[in-house]
Design an enzyme around this catalytic site. Structure first.
Site, PDB file in Angstrom:
ATOM      1  N   CYS A 155      39.567  48.349  39.554  1.00  0.00           N
ATOM      2  CA  CYS A 155      40.068  47.434  38.515  1.00  0.00           C
ATOM      3  C   CYS A 155      38.948  46.989  37.569  1.00  0.00           C
ATOM      4  O   CYS A 155      39.076  47.094  36.339  1.00  0.00           O
ATOM      5  CB  CYS A 155      40.735  46.228  39.156  1.00  0.00           C
ATOM      6  SG  CYS A 155      39.791  45.490  40.505  1.00  0.00           S
ATOM      7  N   HIS A 234      39.937  38.762  37.628  1.00  0.00           N
ATOM      8  CA  HIS A 234      38.483  38.777  37.436  1.00  0.00           C
ATOM      9  C   HIS A 234      38.191  38.385  35.985  1.00  0.00           C
ATOM     10  O   HIS A 234      39.035  38.578  35.104  1.00  0.00           O
ATOM     11  CB  HIS A 234      37.903  40.184  37.603  1.00  0.00           C
ATOM     12  CG  HIS A 234      38.223  40.880  38.887  1.00  0.00           C
ATOM     13  ND1 HIS A 234      37.724  40.493  40.103  1.00  0.00           N
ATOM     14  CD2 HIS A 234      38.964  41.986  39.148  1.00  0.00           C
ATOM     15  CE1 HIS A 234      38.137  41.326  41.050  1.00  0.00           C
ATOM     16  NE2 HIS A 234      38.906  42.238  40.495  1.00  0.00           N
ATOM     17  N   GLN A 316      43.578  42.274  38.489  1.00  0.00           N
ATOM     18  CA  GLN A 316      43.169  43.307  39.444  1.00  0.00           C
ATOM     19  C   GLN A 316      44.340  44.023  40.088  1.00  0.00           C
ATOM     20  O   GLN A 316      44.236  45.187  40.475  1.00  0.00           O
ATOM     21  CB  GLN A 316      42.270  42.685  40.531  1.00  0.00           C
ATOM     22  CG  GLN A 316      42.979  41.843  41.584  1.00  0.00           C
ATOM     23  CD  GLN A 316      43.305  40.427  41.131  1.00  0.00           C
ATOM     24  OE1 GLN A 316      42.929  40.025  40.044  1.00  0.00           O
ATOM     25  NE2 GLN A 316      43.996  39.663  41.963  1.00  0.00           N
TER      26      GLN A 316
END
Ligand code: NAD
Length: 363
Positions: A155, A234, A316
């Site tokens: 990811c 993230h 992700q």
């Protein structure tokens, strides 16, 4: 095994690649749904070890379910979950398997794939040496056309590779530095941490930079990472020295707004960070509130000559889904042009250019 004659594709003969998905967790269930949405692919089934709620829902959706690994048929029977056979049965029905098992399990599965003689696509949890090429559609599609074994990068790497490919193409990149602020766990996980702390990854630079270089070999990128107690997304902070300066930050905004695999939030949108991104995703609709695009903020981009600074957020759980679809097309040479494959994938998954967009179709 299906042998694709490129002439069949060129002359418009209908081709449907039979796809198996092994490992039906966070990534696998999303990839299975995405395969089902493609006109040139057929999902022949999914494989799972245990008769969990996900296995039950797969059968309810009409997916054929097969038992994998050390799973026991009697456990599925006891749970009332119908099985259509074993993983090996599934592999014999398919042209390609997309392995979405936990990291390092994919490497164990390679032996079976080799035995059956099936093409395979692995995920970023496996070492790059498992496949002929690592894959990221915007970065190295052409290199991967016709490959029998591919690995879709992780990811974080997918997010960096997309941005890296775009900026390299338009401005050239002299140097790139990224700090990754990584989510601790996926929302459905309850055993990972930290739940209170910030954990710097002591391996410096982190493995992400070399992983990006598996798909963009010329990119001069260095990365460092910290893990924080969140499950949503993230976030990357990037400092890029470009080779050629954009005419202004507006040009960078326009570039990003024109790309279906990017979302750019205006300052007026009220999106301060990942909580609002996910709230926006829930409000716009679509399957599982997924955000398959790199997410950027107009106010989170700063340009100073050739120096470009920007934040981006990465969902992700879903960002690698479009890339898995493109990887199948590349492997079978269904499309030799990355833009044509991505256009098909984007349209099937409701990814359109522009920060403001219509709700996505569900499913
Ligand atoms: P996951 O744990 O959510 O799902 C894996 C599934 O595989 C589970 O359902 C598990 O029961 C099943 N499984 C375990 N052993 C198996 C076996 N022997 N045979 C078949 N199935 C088995 O994992 P995930 O997050 O979906 O990750 C899958 C891969 O995708 C990994 O390589 C990971 O590194 C990569 N990846 C994960 C993320 C993420 O953030 N979750 C993002 C990008 C890539």
């Amino acid at each position: 095994m299906l042998i694709i004659d490129p002439r069949m594709v060129a002359t418009g003969v209908n081709v449907s690649i039979k796809v198996a998905v092994n490992g039906y967790g966070t990534i696998g269930k999303r990839v299975a749904d995405a395969v089902s949405a493609q006109k040139d692919m057929t999902l022949v089934g999914v494989a799972k070890v245990q008769p969990t709620f996900e296995a039950q829902l797969a059968v309810k959706k009409g997916y054929k379910l097969f038992v994998a690994g050390n799973g026991k048929r009697e456990d599925f029977a006891a749970a009332g979950v119908h099985l259509s056979g074993t993983l090996e049965d599934l592999l014999r029905e398919a042209d390609v398997v997309i392995d979405c098992t936990p990291e390092k399990v994919g490497a164990v599965n390679k032996e079976l794939y080799d035995k059956v003689g099936i093409r395979a696509i692995w995920q970023g949890g496996e070492k790059s040496t498992i496949a002929e090429h690592s894959f990221s559609a915007m970065a190295n599609y052409a290199t991967c056309v016709g490959a029998k074994r591919l690995r879709v990068v992780s990811c974080n790497t997918t997010g960096l590779a997309r941005a890296g490919a775009l900026l390299t193409q338009h401005y050239g990149v002299e140097r790139w530095e990224t700090t990754l602020i990584r989510r601790a766990a996926d929302p459905g996980e309850s055993k990972k941490g930290p739940i209170n702390g910030i954990l710097p990854t002591m391996k410096l630079p982190s493995h992400h930079g070399p992983d990006v270089q598996t798909v963009l070999p010329g990119l001069n990128i260095t990365t460092a990472a910290v893990v924080v107690p969140t499950t949503l997304m993230h976030v990357h902070f990037n400092h890029v020295t470009l080779q050629r300066p954009p005419s202004g930050v507006g040009a960078v905004h326009s570039l990003l707004s024109g790309e279906p695999r990017f979302v750019l939030f205006a300052g007026t949108a009220g999106v301060e960070g990942t909580p609002q991104v996910m709230e926006w995703a829930r409000d716009r609709g679509g399957s599982r509130s997924d955000v398959m695009e790199n997410v950027l903020w107009e106010n989170g981009i700063k340009l100073d000559g050739r120096e470009l600074y920007f934040f981006q957020a990465i969902h992700q759980e879903s960002i690698v889904v479009p890339e898995n679809i493109d990887a199948v097309r590349a492997a079978f040479s269904l499309e030799t042009d990355s833009l044509r494959s991505m256009a098909l994938t984007n349209s099937s998954l409701g990814l359109t250019a522009g920060a403001t967009r219509a709700p996505r179709p569900s499913g």
